[in-house]
Design a protein around this motif. Sequence first.
Motif, PDB file in Angstrom:
ATOM      1  N   VAL A 125     -50.974  45.121 -17.736  1.00  0.00           N
ATOM      2  CA  VAL A 125     -49.864  45.770 -17.111  1.00  0.00           C
ATOM      3  C   VAL A 125     -49.067  44.487 -16.122  1.00  0.00           C
ATOM      4  N   ASN A 126     -50.029  44.153 -15.339  1.00  0.00           N
ATOM      5  CA  ASN A 126     -49.731  43.023 -14.169  1.00  0.00           C
ATOM      6  C   ASN A 126     -48.701  41.826 -14.918  1.00  0.00           C
ATOM      7  N   GLU A 127     -49.482  41.408 -15.981  1.00  0.00           N
ATOM      8  CA  GLU A 127     -48.809  40.305 -16.667  1.00  0.00           C
ATOM      9  C   GLU A 127     -47.365  40.881 -17.268  1.00  0.00           C
ATOM     10  N   LEU A 128     -47.232  42.086 -17.585  1.00  0.00           N
ATOM     11  CA  LEU A 128     -45.936  42.205 -18.035  1.00  0.00           C
ATOM     12  C   LEU A 128     -44.951  42.498 -17.189  1.00  0.00           C
ATOM     13  N   LEU A 129     -45.480  42.740 -15.957  1.00  0.00           N
ATOM     14  CA  LEU A 129     -44.604  42.834 -14.762  1.00  0.00           C
ATOM     15  C   LEU A 129     -43.938  41.310 -14.641  1.00  0.00           C
ATOM     16  N   ASN A 130     -44.099  40.411 -15.124  1.00  0.00           N
ATOM     17  CA  ASN A 130     -43.544  39.134 -15.032  1.00  0.00           C
ATOM     18  C   ASN A 130     -42.386  38.977 -16.096  1.00  0.00           C
ATOM     19  N   GLU A 131     -42.239  39.900 -16.861  1.00  0.00           N
ATOM     20  CA  GLU A 131     -41.203  39.953 -17.930  1.00  0.00           C
ATOM     21  C   GLU A 131     -40.013  40.755 -17.602  1.00  0.00           C
ATOM     22  N   ILE A 132     -39.881  41.532 -16.586  1.00  0.00           N
ATOM     23  CA  ILE A 132     -39.133  42.630 -16.104  1.00  0.00           C
ATOM     24  C   ILE A 132     -38.362  42.445 -14.547  1.00  0.00           C
ATOM     25  N   PRO A 133     -37.397  43.044 -14.661  1.00  0.00           N
ATOM     26  CA  PRO A 133     -36.869  42.979 -13.072  1.00  0.00           C
ATOM     27  C   PRO A 133     -37.187  43.810 -12.261  1.00  0.00           C
ATOM     28  N   PHE A 134     -38.287  44.876 -12.462  1.00  0.00           N
ATOM     29  CA  PHE A 134     -38.633  45.719 -11.444  1.00  0.00           C
ATOM     30  C   PHE A 134     -39.952  45.894 -11.548  1.00  0.00           C
ATOM     31  N   GLY A 135     -40.393  46.816 -10.498  1.00  0.00           N
ATOM     32  CA  GLY A 135     -41.894  46.832 -10.075  1.00  0.00           C
ATOM     33  C   GLY A 135     -42.880  47.896 -11.202  1.00  0.00           C
ATOM     34  N   GLN A 136     -43.950  48.072 -10.886  1.00  0.00           N
ATOM     35  CA  GLN A 136     -44.826  48.725 -11.830  1.00  0.00           C
ATOM     36  C   GLN A 136     -44.301  50.093 -11.913  1.00  0.00           C
ATOM     37  N   LYS A 137     -44.061  50.659 -10.854  1.00  0.00           N
ATOM     38  CA  LYS A 137     -43.957  52.303 -10.851  1.00  0.00           C
ATOM     39  C   LYS A 137     -42.464  52.720 -11.910  1.00  0.00           C
ATOM     40  N   THR A 138     -41.657  51.576 -11.597  1.00  0.00           N
ATOM     41  CA  THR A 138     -40.414  51.934 -12.571  1.00  0.00           C
ATOM     42  C   THR A 138     -40.744  51.738 -13.786  1.00  0.00           C
ATOM     43  N   LEU A 139     -41.517  50.661 -14.206  1.00  0.00           N
ATOM     44  CA  LEU A 139     -42.004  50.333 -15.466  1.00  0.00           C
ATOM     45  C   LEU A 139     -42.494  51.425 -16.121  1.00  0.00           C
TER      46      LEU A 139
END
Length: 269
Positions: free
Chosen positions: A175-189
């Motif tokens: 999941v941490n690697e996926l955060l590089n793909e999106i313009p928002f944080g983990q909670k929103t994801l």
Amino acid sequence: MKLTYFNVDKTSHLVEDFYHIAYSKKIVPLNATIIPLGNTGIAYIYSNGQKISLNNNETVIKNLIINGQFYKSYKFNVSEIGSACGLSFKPTALHKLTGLDISKFSHKYSVFNQIDKILADKFENIFINHNNDFKKLFEKLEKLLLEIPIIENKNTIAIDKVLHTIHLKEGMISVNELLNEIPFGQKTLETLFKKMVGLTPAKYIRIFRFKNLMKQYESNKISLKDLIYMYDYYDESHFAKDFKAFTSKSFKDYFKDEFTLIKKALKKP
């Protein structure tokens, strides 16, 4: 038992597959274990005698139903000859078509008519009026799906991008690697992913990796031992833990008749 798949010609952005399944006198009664595959879907049950069981709760399924996401296996029982046909959606498709929070349908089968009667009636008319010509039936379903306005915005685009990455990596990503793909944080994801897909990203990743390994195993292209390491399982005991989590059985039980239906599904080209 005969499981037949039909071409998805015009709606591949929404639909994973169209299928028809028939239960003959030879196979009934059927007691099967269904493992989570990471898809929601719609199906029409043409006969009586079908039910699912999860956590000791039984649900009779008949007519037009929606299946949500499952994170654990459930029991499927067929006690009478008959058939069903339906479709499996791409992960965000049901949300895009209905605007609903898909997590509300997770771990169960729901009566479509009780969720959206107008849309359910349109699907039901096709399933009923073309049940003797399944090629035509699925052509009509494609036409209907193309007529339904779908929700597309910056959030659906972001979650689809995340899903594309998960699929590209065959579930071998954090999941941490996926955060590089999106313009928002983990909670929103996690909030958006669960709303659109029905599971958290971590659970979906785990299911997708396991499903891909089992599909490779069923294709007999590579040994189980090699697959375990190919799919980033630390050792065989870690794979056994996932197998137990998703099937409620040990791997040696996989060779029993109760997995016949899921094996047919995993062998789909």
